[in-house]
Design a protein around this motif. Structure first.
Motif, PDB file in Angstrom:
ATOM      1  N   ARG A  45       0.843  -1.211   0.000  1.00  0.00           N
ATOM      2  CA  ARG A  45       0.000   0.000   0.000  1.00  0.00           C
ATOM      3  C   ARG A  45       0.873   1.254   0.000  1.00  0.00           C
ATOM      4  NH1 ARG A  45      -5.268  -0.239   1.542  1.00  0.00           N
ATOM      5  NH2 ARG A  45      -5.091   1.643   2.815  1.00  0.00           N
ATOM      6  N   VAL A  83      -2.548  -0.044  -3.856  1.00  0.00           N
ATOM      7  CA  VAL A  83      -3.277   0.366  -2.657  1.00  0.00           C
ATOM      8  C   VAL A  83      -4.469  -0.542  -2.407  1.00  0.00           C
ATOM      9  CG1 VAL A  83      -4.685   2.202  -1.623  1.00  0.00           C
ATOM     10  CG2 VAL A  83      -2.509   2.750  -2.741  1.00  0.00           C
ATOM     11  N   GLY A  86       2.092   1.851  -3.363  1.00  0.00           N
ATOM     12  CA  GLY A  86       1.005   2.336  -4.198  1.00  0.00           C
ATOM     13  C   GLY A  86       0.793   3.829  -4.037  1.00  0.00           C
ATOM     14  N   PHE A  87       0.828   4.293  -2.766  1.00  0.00           N
ATOM     15  CA  PHE A  87       0.644   5.731  -2.543  1.00  0.00           C
ATOM     16  C   PHE A  87       1.783   6.531  -3.174  1.00  0.00           C
ATOM     17  CE2 PHE A  87      -2.065   4.362   1.125  1.00  0.00           C
ATOM     18  CZ  PHE A  87      -3.239   4.952   0.666  1.00  0.00           C
ATOM     19  N   ILE A  88       2.986   6.002  -3.089  1.00  0.00           N
ATOM     20  CA  ILE A  88       4.125   6.722  -3.680  1.00  0.00           C
ATOM     21  C   ILE A  88       3.982   6.806  -5.196  1.00  0.00           C
ATOM     22  CG2 ILE A  88       6.628   6.618  -4.054  1.00  0.00           C
ATOM     23  CD1 ILE A  88       6.860   5.354  -1.268  1.00  0.00           C
ATOM     24  N   LEU A  89       3.674   5.648  -5.827  1.00  0.00           N
ATOM     25  CA  LEU A  89       3.510   5.661  -7.288  1.00  0.00           C
ATOM     26  C   LEU A  89       2.356   6.569  -7.713  1.00  0.00           C
ATOM     27  CD1 LEU A  89       4.065   1.895  -8.207  1.00  0.00           C
ATOM     28  CD2 LEU A  89       5.630   3.809  -8.568  1.00  0.00           C
ATOM     29  N   GLY A  90       1.267   6.529  -6.934  1.00  0.00           N
ATOM     30  CA  GLY A  90       0.137   7.391  -7.269  1.00  0.00           C
ATOM     31  C   GLY A  90       0.512   8.860  -7.194  1.00  0.00           C
ATOM     32  N   LEU A 135       1.235   5.501 -13.867  1.00  0.00           N
ATOM     33  CA  LEU A 135       1.665   5.456 -12.462  1.00  0.00           C
ATOM     34  C   LEU A 135       0.484   5.546 -11.507  1.00  0.00           C
ATOM     35  CD1 LEU A 135       4.870   7.678 -12.653  1.00  0.00           C
ATOM     36  CD2 LEU A 135       4.772   5.204 -12.341  1.00  0.00           C
ATOM     37  N   VAL A 136      -0.470   6.422 -11.856  1.00  0.00           N
ATOM     38  CA  VAL A 136      -1.662   6.506 -11.004  1.00  0.00           C
ATOM     39  C   VAL A 136      -2.396   5.179 -10.983  1.00  0.00           C
ATOM     40  CG1 VAL A 136      -3.934   7.592 -10.775  1.00  0.00           C
ATOM     41  CG2 VAL A 136      -1.911   8.994 -11.217  1.00  0.00           C
ATOM     42  N   GLY A 145      -0.496   2.728  -8.895  1.00  0.00           N
ATOM     43  CA  GLY A 145      -0.643   3.055  -7.486  1.00  0.00           C
ATOM     44  C   GLY A 145      -1.972   2.616  -6.936  1.00  0.00           C
TER      45      GLY A 145
END
Length: 336
Positions: free
Chosen positions: A231, A308, A234-238, A300-301, A304
């Motif tokens: 998770r 997540v 995921g937040f970083i990639l988003g 990327l979003v 992410g």
């Protein structure tokens, strides 16, 4: 045939008199002469105190002299002082040591033997016998001197007066005896340790425990669950994807602006100013940046979001590709 000399340590065990030991080593002639000189000085002080009738002080001087430089003369004078002080058992043992050290031809030998003969019937004797009930490891001290081995059960000479016997054993209380002996008195003491010590730790009685019927405790761990790392990623990639989309938007806006300038400066594609050509090149560059930023940001979003959503174990997520009027995408469905 003369008897072998009694070791001083054994003599002390018999009478309770402090033993005098000599630890000899290799010394220089000058040092050895200094020791002999000091011993002679102590001996002379002892003779002077003895002549004055101060046998207690004389005994101390003669003992120091013997410790520095053991000689038969110092030993003989020690015996005389102890006899005068009423320590007849100690004197008896010292006289015996002296006669074992000097030859019978020594002019002092006969006098020492006469003194021994006179003292022998006056010497008190104490026999300490260990009780049959005494456990292994029992120790006996008489006047702080160990009595063990062949000395247990033997008639040992002791000085007249009060004596303390202490008996100890593992797991037993200490037991003390006090006995007072007069001249010529003989006593037998049955010695044994005290009762079982109340402070002795006893092993707890054996107990049988029924098997537990409850479930064992569940092991817990402070380490984060495996999904928490997914998770976080995921937040970083988003976040990076959102920044890419923002960059794409800015580049796109600049592209539209540059395109409007190019149309104003170059109404005819075949006839365009140098400034118009440069603006056109800049517009194409911004357009390419906008396109790449939008594509990368969207990817990327999406990645992410996937991380997540899949990083939460309490939900079920399904993904399916979808075709939209304006392009393609990824459809995510969560079931709670």
């Amino acid at each position: 045939m003369r008897r072998l000399a009694l070791p001083l340590a054994f003599a002390a065990l018999l009478t309770g008199t402090p033993a005098i030991f000599c630890i000899c080593g290799i010394a220089s002639p000058a040092h050895a002469q200094d020791v002999v000189t000091a011993a002679k000085e102590q001996f002379q002080l002892g003779r002077e105190a003895s002549d004055k009738g101060d046998f207690k002080k004389a005994r101390e001087f003669f003992q120091k002299s013997y410790e520095l430089h053991p000689t038969p003369g110092a030993l003989l004078n020690l015996a005389v002082c102890e006899e005068e002080l009423g320590l007849i058992a100690s004197a008896y043992v010292r006289f015996q040591q002296f006669t074992d050290l000097v030859p019978s031809s020594d002019d002092r030998y006969a006098g020492a033997k006469r003194r021994m003969a006179a003292l022998e019937p006056r010497v008190p004797r104490l026999r300490i016998e260990l009780a049959a009930e005494a456990p292994p490891g029992t120790t006996v001290l008489r006047d702080k001197i160990a009595v063990a081995g062949k000395n247990l059960g033997a008639d040992l000479p002791v000085d007249p007066g009060k004596h303390e016997i202490v008996v100890t054993a593992p797991g037993r209380d200490e037991r003390r005896y006090e006995i007072t002996l007069a001249e010529g008195q003989k006593e037998i003491l049955k010695a044994e340790p005290g009762k079982e010590s109340s402070t002795t730790e006893k092993p707890p009685p054996a107990t049988t425990t029924a098997p537990a019927t409850t479930a064992p405790p569940i092991a817990t761990s402070t380490a984060p669950p495996p999904s928490s790392g997914r998770r976080t990623a995921g937040f970083i990639l988003g976040g990076v994807g959102v920044a890419g989309l923002a960059l794409g938007g800015i580049a796109g806006a600049l592209t539209f602006s540059k395109t409007s300038d190019v149309e104003a400066m170059c109404p005819n594609p075949d006839r365009c100013t140098i400034e118009g050509v440069e603006i056109a090149d800049s517009a194409r560059t911004f357009g390419m940046v906008s396109t790449v930023a939008f594509i990368a940001g969207a990817a990327l979003v999406g990645a992410g979001v996937v991380l997540v959503v899949t990083g939460k174990p309490s939900t079920e997520t399904a993904f399916a590709p979808v075709v939209l009027p304006g392009g393609a995408g990824l459809f995510a469905q969560r079931r709670f």
